[in-house]
Design an enzyme around this catalytic site. Sequence first.
Site, PDB file in Angstrom:
ATOM      1  N   SER A   1      14.188  16.709   1.501  1.00 17.31           N
ATOM      2  CA  SER A   1      15.457  16.958   0.818  1.00 17.31           C
ATOM      3  C   SER A   1      16.027  18.369   0.975  1.00 17.31           C
ATOM      4  CB  SER A   1      15.329  16.625  -0.666  1.00 17.31           C
ATOM      5  OG  SER A   1      14.237  17.313  -1.230  1.00 17.31           O
TER       6      SER A   1
ATOM      7  N   HIS B   1      14.796  21.775  -5.891  1.00 16.90           N
ATOM      8  CA  HIS B   1      15.770  21.974  -4.811  1.00 16.90           C
ATOM      9  C   HIS B   1      16.413  23.355  -4.831  1.00 16.90           C
ATOM     10  CE1 HIS B   1      15.751  17.414  -5.021  1.00 16.90           C
ATOM     11  NE2 HIS B   1      15.260  17.734  -3.836  1.00 16.90           N
TER      12      HIS B   1
ATOM     13  N   ASP C   1      16.346  21.188 -11.504  1.00 19.43           N
ATOM     14  CA  ASP C   1      15.253  20.239 -11.239  1.00 19.43           C
ATOM     15  C   ASP C   1      13.973  20.930 -10.755  1.00 19.43           C
ATOM     16  OD1 ASP C   1      15.778  20.913  -8.580  1.00 19.43           O
ATOM     17  OD2 ASP C   1      16.627  18.963  -8.035  1.00 19.43           O
TER      18      ASP C   1
END
Length: 300
Positions: A32, A239, A236
């Site tokens: 990601s 990220h 989060d």
Amino acid sequence: MLLLLMLILVSHAWSVKPQQPPQNIFILAGQSNMAGRGGVTNNTQTNTLVWDGIIPPQCQSNPSILRLSAKLKWVQAHEPLHADIDFNKTNGVGPGMPFSNAVLTKDPNFGVIGLVPCAIGGTNISEWKKGSFLYDQTVGRTQAALQGGGVIRALIWYQGESDTVTREDAELYKQRSEKIFVDLRSDLQIPMLPIIRVALASGLGPYIDIVREAQLQNDLLNVQTVDAKGLPLEPDVLHLTTPSQVRLGEMMADAILQSMLSTNKTGPSYSNAPAKFSNFVSYSWMISLLLCSLCLILNF
Ligand SMILES: *[C@@H]1O[C@H](CO)[C@@H](O)[C@H](O)[C@H]1NC(C)=O
Ligand SMILES: *[C@@H]1O[C@H](CO)[C@@H](O)[C@H](O)[C@H]1NC(C)=O
Ligand SMILES: *[C@@H]1O[C@H](CO)[C@@H](O)[C@H](O)[C@H]1NC(C)=O
Ligand SMILES: *[C@@H]1O[C@H](CO)[C@@H](O)[C@H](O)[C@H]1NC(C)=O
């Protein structure tokens, strides 16, 4: 008659203006944080992940930055770079655009950049091994990228967050990732393909330091590490934020320019010489024709 000749020459000069496939190709692979989640947050009202759409100046589009689309066409690149590749997820800002803009700012003669996005969020290292869907897709997209010419300048790899959950996976990360690099170099037939890997800033589990250790200690030649540790994260805690991706992209640009500069001295890859040479030939040809016409005029 002479006027006609001049007109033909001028129109020829316009028509030979080269259409530009990218000269400098970079493969972007990983999970990601490579696909890009900068500016993606949880909208608590709708309970969905949304991208804020903020594109800082360092991530803007530029005619000299192309991307290979999911349909294998070169198109002008724009954020989110992985939207049609990591299509099941909400994509945001990643390192690819700020990397490319930083390279072009630092070296305006670098030439057109072609990015080959291949990253998919949430993937562990085992899902990238030779023969897997991700591996085959990366090889296939890279081969498609080379159809128009150009040189693969590097594989940029940012992955490993998913391998921090169990001690066993973390400890096997070094061997598993190196095997993939060796296999990719072999299947792409670029034995010394430069690789830039990112050392993790975050992880899904507790064994981040074991994976980082593997990433910071490179036993393969032509592999460099850029360390993302300490770059600010989204709420989060997994990220990189958009400003962090900008910073990471700049670090990657420094690493690639540095390595290309040093390999330049000893020989291979970094040279735009062929393109410049052919331009030189066609321009000198036109100039001599122009000079001949001038001589003719003077004779009259
Ligand atoms: C968004 O946040 C809520 C509450 O913290 C959580 O339950 C939900 O799983 C999150 N949704 C997404 C898509 O991450
Ligand atoms: C997207 O989701 C579908 C359905 O779950 C899955 O089959 C596919 O592999 C996913 N593709 C990517 C690129 O994530
Ligand atoms: C990697 O991820 C896949 C798909 O989620 C899973 O099936 C597999 O067990 C994982 N492998 C390892 C070694 O963690
Ligand atoms: C590398 O060498 C080529 C050809 O000699 C030259 O054009 C180019 O500017 C050099 N690049 C760097 C970064 O020194």
